[in-house]
Design a protein around this motif. Structure first.
Motif, PDB file in Angstrom:
ATOM      1  N   PHE A 129       0.678  -1.101   0.067  1.00  0.00           N
ATOM      2  CA  PHE A 129      -0.150  -0.115   0.060  1.00  0.00           C
ATOM      3  C   PHE A 129       0.908   1.247   0.130  1.00  0.00           C
ATOM      4  O   PHE A 129       0.727   2.338  -0.675  1.00  0.00           O
ATOM      5  N   VAL A 130       1.980   1.169   0.729  1.00  0.00           N
ATOM      6  CA  VAL A 130       2.788   2.451   0.819  1.00  0.00           C
ATOM      7  C   VAL A 130       3.457   2.743  -0.548  1.00  0.00           C
ATOM      8  O   VAL A 130       3.610   3.925  -0.916  1.00  0.00           O
ATOM      9  N   GLY A 131       3.733   1.698  -1.172  1.00  0.00           N
ATOM     10  CA  GLY A 131       4.112   1.789  -2.447  1.00  0.00           C
ATOM     11  C   GLY A 131       3.311   2.699  -3.600  1.00  0.00           C
ATOM     12  O   GLY A 131       3.846   2.867  -4.617  1.00  0.00           O
ATOM     13  N   ILE A 132       1.959   2.513  -3.397  1.00  0.00           N
ATOM     14  CA  ILE A 132       0.888   3.122  -4.285  1.00  0.00           C
ATOM     15  C   ILE A 132       0.180   4.418  -3.718  1.00  0.00           C
ATOM     16  O   ILE A 132      -0.334   4.981  -4.463  1.00  0.00           O
ATOM     17  N   VAL A 133       0.939   4.867  -2.361  1.00  0.00           N
ATOM     18  CA  VAL A 133       0.483   6.033  -1.858  1.00  0.00           C
ATOM     19  C   VAL A 133       0.797   7.310  -2.810  1.00  0.00           C
ATOM     20  O   VAL A 133       1.697   7.373  -3.251  1.00  0.00           O
ATOM     21  N   ASP A 134      -0.206   8.098  -3.099  1.00  0.00           N
ATOM     22  CA  ASP A 134       0.120   9.503  -3.967  1.00  0.00           C
ATOM     23  C   ASP A 134       0.657  10.408  -3.120  1.00  0.00           C
ATOM     24  O   ASP A 134      -0.387  10.949  -2.493  1.00  0.00           O
ATOM     25  N   GLY A 135       1.769  10.604  -2.725  1.00  0.00           N
ATOM     26  CA  GLY A 135       2.319  11.468  -1.652  1.00  0.00           C
ATOM     27  C   GLY A 135       3.881  11.515  -1.508  1.00  0.00           C
ATOM     28  O   GLY A 135       4.406  10.621  -2.084  1.00  0.00           O
ATOM     29  N   PRO A 136       4.546  12.496  -0.937  1.00  0.00           N
ATOM     30  CA  PRO A 136       5.816  12.309  -0.859  1.00  0.00           C
ATOM     31  C   PRO A 136       6.335  11.075   0.125  1.00  0.00           C
ATOM     32  O   PRO A 136       5.282  10.978   1.350  1.00  0.00           O
ATOM     33  N   PRO A 137       7.322  10.728  -0.031  1.00  0.00           N
ATOM     34  CA  PRO A 137       7.962   9.403   0.729  1.00  0.00           C
ATOM     35  C   PRO A 137       8.027  10.143   2.244  1.00  0.00           C
ATOM     36  O   PRO A 137       8.414  11.056   2.383  1.00  0.00           O
ATOM     37  N   CYS A 138       7.755   9.132   3.143  1.00  0.00           N
ATOM     38  CA  CYS A 138       8.255   9.480   4.601  1.00  0.00           C
ATOM     39  C   CYS A 138       8.569   8.124   5.457  1.00  0.00           C
ATOM     40  O   CYS A 138       8.694   7.252   4.912  1.00  0.00           O
ATOM     41  N   SER A 139       8.432   8.432   6.505  1.00  0.00           N
ATOM     42  CA  SER A 139       8.857   7.314   7.577  1.00  0.00           C
ATOM     43  C   SER A 139       7.626   6.694   7.915  1.00  0.00           C
ATOM     44  O   SER A 139       6.775   7.549   8.420  1.00  0.00           O
ATOM     45  N   ILE A 140       7.301   5.320   7.956  1.00  0.00           N
ATOM     46  CA  ILE A 140       6.251   4.853   8.457  1.00  0.00           C
ATOM     47  C   ILE A 140       6.397   4.063   9.414  1.00  0.00           C
ATOM     48  O   ILE A 140       7.730   3.183   9.321  1.00  0.00           O
ATOM     49  N   ASP A 141       5.987   3.834  10.608  1.00  0.00           N
ATOM     50  CA  ASP A 141       5.925   3.083  11.712  1.00  0.00           C
ATOM     51  C   ASP A 141       4.840   2.025  11.525  1.00  0.00           C
ATOM     52  O   ASP A 141       3.867   2.316  11.896  1.00  0.00           O
ATOM     53  N   ILE A 142       5.310   0.645  11.723  1.00  0.00           N
ATOM     54  CA  ILE A 142       4.390  -0.148  11.738  1.00  0.00           C
ATOM     55  C   ILE A 142       4.539  -1.042  13.161  1.00  0.00           C
ATOM     56  O   ILE A 142       5.503  -1.439  13.539  1.00  0.00           O
ATOM     57  N   TYR A 143       3.479  -1.505  13.758  1.00  0.00           N
ATOM     58  CA  TYR A 143       3.246  -2.152  14.950  1.00  0.00           C
ATOM     59  C   TYR A 143       2.869  -3.572  14.880  1.00  0.00           C
ATOM     60  O   TYR A 143       1.731  -3.716  14.187  1.00  0.00           O
ATOM     61  N   SER A 144       3.576  -4.572  15.306  1.00  0.00           N
ATOM     62  CA  SER A 144       3.121  -5.899  15.293  1.00  0.00           C
ATOM     63  C   SER A 144       3.194  -6.812  16.902  1.00  0.00           C
ATOM     64  O   SER A 144       4.231  -6.212  17.339  1.00  0.00           O
ATOM     65  N   ASP A 145       2.584  -7.316  17.303  1.00  0.00           N
ATOM     66  CA  ASP A 145       2.562  -8.449  18.243  1.00  0.00           C
ATOM     67  C   ASP A 145       3.033  -9.600  18.047  1.00  0.00           C
ATOM     68  O   ASP A 145       3.213 -10.364  18.930  1.00  0.00           O
ATOM     69  N   ASN A 146       3.731  -9.839  16.718  1.00  0.00           N
ATOM     70  CA  ASN A 146       4.073 -10.976  16.281  1.00  0.00           C
ATOM     71  C   ASN A 146       5.578 -10.950  16.379  1.00  0.00           C
ATOM     72  O   ASN A 146       6.247 -10.388  15.535  1.00  0.00           O
ATOM     73  N   LYS A 147       6.290 -11.766  17.276  1.00  0.00           N
ATOM     74  CA  LYS A 147       7.679 -11.819  17.374  1.00  0.00           C
ATOM     75  C   LYS A 147       8.502 -12.486  16.177  1.00  0.00           C
ATOM     76  O   LYS A 147       9.655 -11.757  15.609  1.00  0.00           O
ATOM     77  N   ALA A 148       7.847 -13.217  15.752  1.00  0.00           N
ATOM     78  CA  ALA A 148       8.591 -13.939  14.348  1.00  0.00           C
ATOM     79  C   ALA A 148       8.686 -12.660  13.155  1.00  0.00           C
ATOM     80  O   ALA A 148       9.590 -12.727  12.646  1.00  0.00           O
ATOM     81  N   VAL A 149       7.462 -11.808  13.295  1.00  0.00           N
ATOM     82  CA  VAL A 149       7.710 -11.022  12.154  1.00  0.00           C
ATOM     83  C   VAL A 149       8.597  -9.893  12.664  1.00  0.00           C
ATOM     84  O   VAL A 149       9.381  -9.473  11.668  1.00  0.00           O
ATOM     85  N   VAL A 150       8.536  -9.421  13.686  1.00  0.00           N
ATOM     86  CA  VAL A 150       9.394  -8.104  14.068  1.00  0.00           C
ATOM     87  C   VAL A 150      10.826  -8.685  13.977  1.00  0.00           C
ATOM     88  O   VAL A 150      11.716  -7.907  13.690  1.00  0.00           O
ATOM     89  N   ASP A 151      11.124  -9.999  14.721  1.00  0.00           N
ATOM     90  CA  ASP A 151      12.731 -10.446  14.511  1.00  0.00           C
ATOM     91  C   ASP A 151      13.087 -10.670  13.072  1.00  0.00           C
ATOM     92  O   ASP A 151      14.230 -10.403  12.943  1.00  0.00           O
ATOM     93  N   GLY A 152      12.126 -11.288  12.439  1.00  0.00           N
ATOM     94  CA  GLY A 152      12.499 -11.451  11.023  1.00  0.00           C
ATOM     95  C   GLY A 152      12.980 -10.162  10.296  1.00  0.00           C
ATOM     96  O   GLY A 152      13.828  -9.964   9.523  1.00  0.00           O
ATOM     97  N   TYR A 153      12.120  -8.858  10.615  1.00  0.00           N
ATOM     98  CA  TYR A 153      12.322  -7.742   9.964  1.00  0.00           C
ATOM     99  C   TYR A 153      13.695  -7.100  10.560  1.00  0.00           C
ATOM    100  O   TYR A 153      14.750  -6.785   9.446  1.00  0.00           O
ATOM    101  N   ASN A 154      14.002  -7.221  11.807  1.00  0.00           N
ATOM    102  CA  ASN A 154      15.115  -6.626  12.445  1.00  0.00           C
ATOM    103  C   ASN A 154      16.297  -7.575  11.970  1.00  0.00           C
ATOM    104  O   ASN A 154      17.497  -6.845  12.176  1.00  0.00           O
ATOM    105  N   ALA A 155      16.128  -8.857  11.571  1.00  0.00           N
ATOM    106  CA  ALA A 155      17.175  -9.589  11.133  1.00  0.00           C
ATOM    107  C   ALA A 155      17.646  -8.968   9.660  1.00  0.00           C
ATOM    108  O   ALA A 155      18.835  -9.599   9.347  1.00  0.00           O
ATOM    109  N   GLY A 156      16.964  -8.469   8.930  1.00  0.00           N
ATOM    110  CA  GLY A 156      17.156  -7.834   7.761  1.00  0.00           C
ATOM    111  C   GLY A 156      17.235  -9.115   6.468  1.00  0.00           C
ATOM    112  O   GLY A 156      16.863 -10.198   6.833  1.00  0.00           O
TER     113      GLY A 156
END
Length: 92
Positions: A21-48
């Motif tokens: 969705f962020v990729g199709i937003v019509d507007g200037p790029p910015c910083s987006i904060d996404i919150y998740s209660d799922n440890k596997a997703v957060v750890d996977g993201y932080n692992a890169g």
């Protein structure tokens, strides 16, 4: 959703939907904060970007491809861990 449906896979699919969705937003790029209660997703993201996410390699590959495209457009995505199923504490 392809593959075995598990809670972590569903949570990761939600993250993919958010960055898509962020990729199709019509507007200037910015910083987006996404919150998740799922440890596997957060750890996977932080692992890169890496191989070896177990049964979610296919979804992580999709996520990182989209993440790369929107990062090139100037978007900055941050994923944060929050406590699951709590209503008493507001998100800060």
């Amino acid at each position: 959703m392809a593959g075995n449906q598990t809670v972590p896979r569903a949570e990761l699919q939600a993250l993919i939907a958010a960055v898509t969705f962020v990729g199709i937003v019509d507007g200037p790029p910015c910083s987006i904060d996404i919150y998740s209660d799922n440890k596997a997703v957060v750890d996977g993201y932080n692992a890169g970007l890496r191989e070896g996410h177990g049964n979610m390699d296919d979804l992580w590959e999709t996520f990182w491809a989209i993440h790369s495209l929107i990062s090139q457009q100037g978007w900055n995505i941050n994923v944060h861990k929050i406590k699951a199923h709590t209503l008493d504490t507001p998100i800060k």
